[in-house]
Design a protein around this motif. Structure first.
Motif, PDB file in Angstrom:
ATOM      1  N   LEU A   1       0.829  -1.200   0.000  1.00  0.00           N
ATOM      2  CA  LEU A   1       0.000   0.000   0.000  1.00  0.00           C
ATOM      3  C   LEU A   1       0.863   1.250   0.000  1.00  0.00           C
ATOM      4  CD1 LEU A   1      -2.864   1.131   0.167  1.00  0.00           C
ATOM      5  CD2 LEU A   1      -2.687   1.027   2.656  1.00  0.00           C
ATOM      6  N   ARG A   2       1.928   1.231   0.787  1.00  0.00           N
ATOM      7  CA  ARG A   2       2.838   2.374   0.842  1.00  0.00           C
ATOM      8  C   ARG A   2       3.458   2.625  -0.524  1.00  0.00           C
ATOM      9  NH1 ARG A   2       7.917   2.220   0.343  1.00  0.00           N
ATOM     10  NH2 ARG A   2       9.282   3.916   0.950  1.00  0.00           N
ATOM     11  N   ALA A   3       3.931   1.555  -1.170  1.00  0.00           N
ATOM     12  CA  ALA A   3       4.582   1.708  -2.475  1.00  0.00           C
ATOM     13  C   ALA A   3       3.611   2.214  -3.532  1.00  0.00           C
ATOM     14  CB  ALA A   3       5.181   0.372  -2.909  1.00  0.00           C
ATOM     15  N   ALA A   4       2.386   1.682  -3.529  1.00  0.00           N
ATOM     16  CA  ALA A   4       1.394   2.089  -4.523  1.00  0.00           C
ATOM     17  C   ALA A   4       0.994   3.543  -4.338  1.00  0.00           C
ATOM     18  CB  ALA A   4       0.163   1.186  -4.436  1.00  0.00           C
ATOM     19  N   VAL A   5       0.695   3.918  -3.102  1.00  0.00           N
ATOM     20  CA  VAL A   5       0.275   5.294  -2.835  1.00  0.00           C
ATOM     21  C   VAL A   5       1.404   6.273  -3.104  1.00  0.00           C
ATOM     22  CG1 VAL A   5      -0.470   6.893  -1.027  1.00  0.00           C
ATOM     23  CG2 VAL A   5      -1.490   4.624  -1.178  1.00  0.00           C
ATOM     24  N   LEU A   6       2.602   5.925  -2.667  1.00  0.00           N
ATOM     25  CA  LEU A   6       3.751   6.809  -2.864  1.00  0.00           C
ATOM     26  C   LEU A   6       4.022   7.022  -4.348  1.00  0.00           C
ATOM     27  CD1 LEU A   6       6.091   8.410  -1.628  1.00  0.00           C
ATOM     28  CD2 LEU A   6       7.450   6.305  -1.688  1.00  0.00           C
ATOM     29  N   GLY A   7       3.982   5.948  -5.136  1.00  0.00           N
ATOM     30  CA  GLY A   7       4.252   6.063  -6.559  1.00  0.00           C
ATOM     31  C   GLY A   7       3.203   6.883  -7.285  1.00  0.00           C
ATOM     32  N   ALA A   8       1.926   6.563  -7.056  1.00  0.00           N
ATOM     33  CA  ALA A   8       0.852   7.291  -7.739  1.00  0.00           C
ATOM     34  C   ALA A   8       0.780   8.741  -7.275  1.00  0.00           C
ATOM     35  CB  ALA A   8      -0.478   6.590  -7.487  1.00  0.00           C
ATOM     36  N   ASN A   9       0.949   8.962  -5.983  1.00  0.00           N
ATOM     37  CA  ASN A   9       0.911  10.321  -5.447  1.00  0.00           C
ATOM     38  C   ASN A   9       2.030  11.177  -6.034  1.00  0.00           C
ATOM     39  OD1 ASN A   9      -0.128  12.204  -3.109  1.00  0.00           O
ATOM     40  ND2 ASN A   9       2.106  12.224  -2.959  1.00  0.00           N
ATOM     41  N   ASP A  10       3.231  10.634  -6.082  1.00  0.00           N
ATOM     42  CA  ASP A  10       4.356  11.364  -6.672  1.00  0.00           C
ATOM     43  C   ASP A  10       4.123  11.646  -8.150  1.00  0.00           C
ATOM     44  OD1 ASP A  10       5.624  11.441  -4.291  1.00  0.00           O
ATOM     45  OD2 ASP A  10       7.317  10.181  -4.855  1.00  0.00           O
ATOM     46  N   GLY A  11       3.539  10.679  -8.838  1.00  0.00           N
ATOM     47  CA  GLY A  11       3.269  10.871 -10.254  1.00  0.00           C
ATOM     48  C   GLY A  11       2.304  12.016 -10.501  1.00  0.00           C
ATOM     49  N   ILE A  12       1.229  12.055  -9.727  1.00  0.00           N
ATOM     50  CA  ILE A  12       0.239  13.119  -9.895  1.00  0.00           C
ATOM     51  C   ILE A  12       0.824  14.469  -9.510  1.00  0.00           C
ATOM     52  CG2 ILE A  12      -1.966  14.027  -9.091  1.00  0.00           C
ATOM     53  CD1 ILE A  12      -2.859  11.112  -8.641  1.00  0.00           C
ATOM     54  N   VAL A  13       1.438  14.536  -8.324  1.00  0.00           N
ATOM     55  CA  VAL A  13       1.923  15.825  -7.808  1.00  0.00           C
ATOM     56  C   VAL A  13       3.045  16.392  -8.662  1.00  0.00           C
ATOM     57  CG1 VAL A  13       3.058  16.974  -5.864  1.00  0.00           C
ATOM     58  CG2 VAL A  13       1.216  15.341  -5.442  1.00  0.00           C
ATOM     59  N   SER A  14       4.050  15.569  -8.963  1.00  0.00           N
ATOM     60  CA  SER A  14       5.205  16.088  -9.698  1.00  0.00           C
ATOM     61  C   SER A  14       4.844  16.477 -11.124  1.00  0.00           C
ATOM     62  CB  SER A  14       6.337  15.056  -9.699  1.00  0.00           C
ATOM     63  OG  SER A  14       5.945  13.870 -10.359  1.00  0.00           O
ATOM     64  N   THR A  15       4.041  15.664 -11.791  1.00  0.00           N
ATOM     65  CA  THR A  15       3.702  15.957 -13.189  1.00  0.00           C
ATOM     66  C   THR A  15       2.736  17.132 -13.293  1.00  0.00           C
ATOM     67  OG1 THR A  15       4.003  13.614 -13.715  1.00  0.00           O
ATOM     68  CG2 THR A  15       2.859  14.965 -15.340  1.00  0.00           C
ATOM     69  N   SER A  16       1.720  17.168 -12.457  1.00  0.00           N
ATOM     70  CA  SER A  16       0.785  18.294 -12.506  1.00  0.00           C
ATOM     71  C   SER A  16       1.482  19.589 -12.122  1.00  0.00           C
ATOM     72  CB  SER A  16      -0.407  18.049 -11.577  1.00  0.00           C
ATOM     73  OG  SER A  16       0.013  17.898 -10.230  1.00  0.00           O
ATOM     74  N   SER A  17       2.368  19.536 -11.143  1.00  0.00           N
ATOM     75  CA  SER A  17       3.106  20.735 -10.745  1.00  0.00           C
ATOM     76  C   SER A  17       4.018  21.210 -11.870  1.00  0.00           C
ATOM     77  CB  SER A  17       3.933  20.454  -9.486  1.00  0.00           C
ATOM     78  OG  SER A  17       3.110  20.107  -8.401  1.00  0.00           O
ATOM     79  N   LEU A  18       4.670  20.263 -12.534  1.00  0.00           N
ATOM     80  CA  LEU A  18       5.541  20.611 -13.659  1.00  0.00           C
ATOM     81  C   LEU A  18       4.734  21.241 -14.796  1.00  0.00           C
ATOM     82  CD1 LEU A  18       8.312  20.512 -15.047  1.00  0.00           C
ATOM     83  CD2 LEU A  18       7.764  18.172 -15.780  1.00  0.00           C
ATOM     84  N   ILE A  19       3.602  20.638 -15.102  1.00  0.00           N
ATOM     85  CA  ILE A  19       2.745  21.161 -16.168  1.00  0.00           C
ATOM     86  C   ILE A  19       2.266  22.572 -15.834  1.00  0.00           C
ATOM     87  CG2 ILE A  19       0.471  20.894 -17.259  1.00  0.00           C
ATOM     88  CD1 ILE A  19       0.936  17.850 -17.136  1.00  0.00           C
ATOM     89  N   ILE A  20       1.816  22.775 -14.606  1.00  0.00           N
ATOM     90  CA  ILE A  20       1.317  24.091 -14.188  1.00  0.00           C
ATOM     91  C   ILE A  20       2.445  25.122 -14.187  1.00  0.00           C
ATOM     92  CG2 ILE A  20       0.384  25.374 -12.218  1.00  0.00           C
ATOM     93  CD1 ILE A  20      -1.299  22.866 -11.585  1.00  0.00           C
TER      94      ILE A  20
ATOM     95  N   GLN B   1      11.023  -6.349  -8.378  1.00  0.00           N
ATOM     96  CA  GLN B   1       9.577  -6.207  -8.295  1.00  0.00           C
ATOM     97  C   GLN B   1       9.196  -4.859  -7.689  1.00  0.00           C
ATOM     98  OE1 GLN B   1       8.256  -9.615  -6.077  1.00  0.00           O
ATOM     99  NE2 GLN B   1       8.180 -10.948  -7.876  1.00  0.00           N
ATOM    100  N   ALA B   2       9.914  -4.455  -6.657  1.00  0.00           N
ATOM    101  CA  ALA B   2       9.640  -3.169  -6.008  1.00  0.00           C
ATOM    102  C   ALA B   2       9.870  -2.018  -6.972  1.00  0.00           C
ATOM    103  CB  ALA B   2      10.526  -3.004  -4.775  1.00  0.00           C
ATOM    104  N   ALA B   3      10.952  -2.096  -7.748  1.00  0.00           N
ATOM    105  CA  ALA B   3      11.266  -1.039  -8.720  1.00  0.00           C
ATOM    106  C   ALA B   3      10.198  -0.964  -9.806  1.00  0.00           C
ATOM    107  CB  ALA B   3      12.632  -1.299  -9.344  1.00  0.00           C
ATOM    108  N   MET B   4       9.789  -2.108 -10.334  1.00  0.00           N
ATOM    109  CA  MET B   4       8.786  -2.134 -11.390  1.00  0.00           C
ATOM    110  C   MET B   4       7.430  -1.637 -10.886  1.00  0.00           C
ATOM    111  SD  MET B   4      10.261  -3.093 -14.152  1.00  0.00           S
ATOM    112  CE  MET B   4       8.846  -3.465 -15.168  1.00  0.00           C
ATOM    113  N   PHE B   5       7.079  -2.045  -9.690  1.00  0.00           N
ATOM    114  CA  PHE B   5       5.798  -1.650  -9.110  1.00  0.00           C
ATOM    115  C   PHE B   5       5.760  -0.146  -8.872  1.00  0.00           C
ATOM    116  CE2 PHE B   5       2.810  -1.239  -5.479  1.00  0.00           C
ATOM    117  CZ  PHE B   5       1.697  -1.845  -6.053  1.00  0.00           C
ATOM    118  N   SER B   6       6.851   0.397  -8.337  1.00  0.00           N
ATOM    119  CA  SER B   6       6.924   1.829  -8.064  1.00  0.00           C
ATOM    120  C   SER B   6       6.867   2.634  -9.351  1.00  0.00           C
ATOM    121  CB  SER B   6       8.214   2.140  -7.300  1.00  0.00           C
ATOM    122  OG  SER B   6       8.268   3.496  -6.923  1.00  0.00           O
TER     123      SER B   6
END
Length: 229
Positions: free
Chosen positions: A15-34, A145-150
């Protein structure tokens, strides 16, 4: 009738890996775009920056998770090697050591000794790994597996604001990317909290706040440098 409790602590790792990866993806990319959009550039340039951020971020997440898990496994293996050597050199002292741990947890000395002896007869190294070192799983996670999942969860998260930036008109891009990204973050936080047995409202507010802060800061930076340029 047997009673089976539904514990959620076994979900913490993935759960930590999934949330951390998706959260970082949304925040970093949306912030970069904005941030890039606030600098008054073209939509093609904004999309190019977003795609570059997605690729770089996914690789960074994969590398970071791989190094982190590999380092953790190295530490576990080193601790187990030390414990294995101690068991080979002085088995009786290791029984005493384990019995003392059980005494400190509330067992009577005689019972603590019996428990230590029986557990060590079954799996001496496993007993010490679990109760002396504190390792619940001597095998640990798989670095690949951890790297691919993240990387995968980051990519999924980053694709959401990028898709919004692709389909909306340039005049509304900053506002809509921000709004949809915050909605994505709120949904992600609520789902993660639900899976972990925590308050969905608290989880949603937590990730949304930090996501909004990141977007505001990058928008300010983009505006300042856009004016300077």
């Amino acid at each position: 009738m047997s009673h089976e409790e539904n514990h959620r602590s076994n979900r913490v790792g993935w759960l930590r890996a999934a949330v951390l990866g998706a959260n970082d993806g949304i925040v970093s990319t949306s912030s970069l775009i904005i941030g890039v959009a606030a600098a008054n550039t073209t939509q093609d340039s904004i999309l190019l920056a977003g795609i570059a951020g997605l690729v770089a971020g996914a690789m960074s997440m994969a590398a970071g998770e791989y190094v982190s898990v590999s380092s953790q496994l190295d530490t576990i293996e080193a601790d187990l090697a030390i414990e294995k050597q101690a068991l080979e050199q002085d088995y009786e002292d290791e029984i005493d050591e384990l019995a003392l741990i059980y005494e400190q947890r509330g067992l009577e000395p005689i019972l603590a000794r019996q428990v230590a002896e029986q557990l060590m007869e079954h799996d001496a190294l496993g007993a010490h790994a679990r109760d002396e070192i504190g390792l619940s799983d001597t095998h640990g996670a798989n670095p690949i597996q951890a790297a691919m999942f993240s990387a995968t969860t980051f990519t999924i998260g980053a694709s959401l604001p990028l898709l919004v930036a692709w389909v909306v008109p340039l005049a509304l891009l900053i506002m809509l990317v921000a709004v949809f990204s915050l909605l994505f973050l709120a949904f992600l936080g609520a789902i993660a909290a639900r899976a972990g047995g925590a308050s969905m409202r608290t989880g949603a507010i937590r990730v949304t706040f930090w996501g909004a802060l990141a977007m505001v800061l990058t928008a300010v930076v983009g505006q300042v440098f856009g004016v300077v340029a």
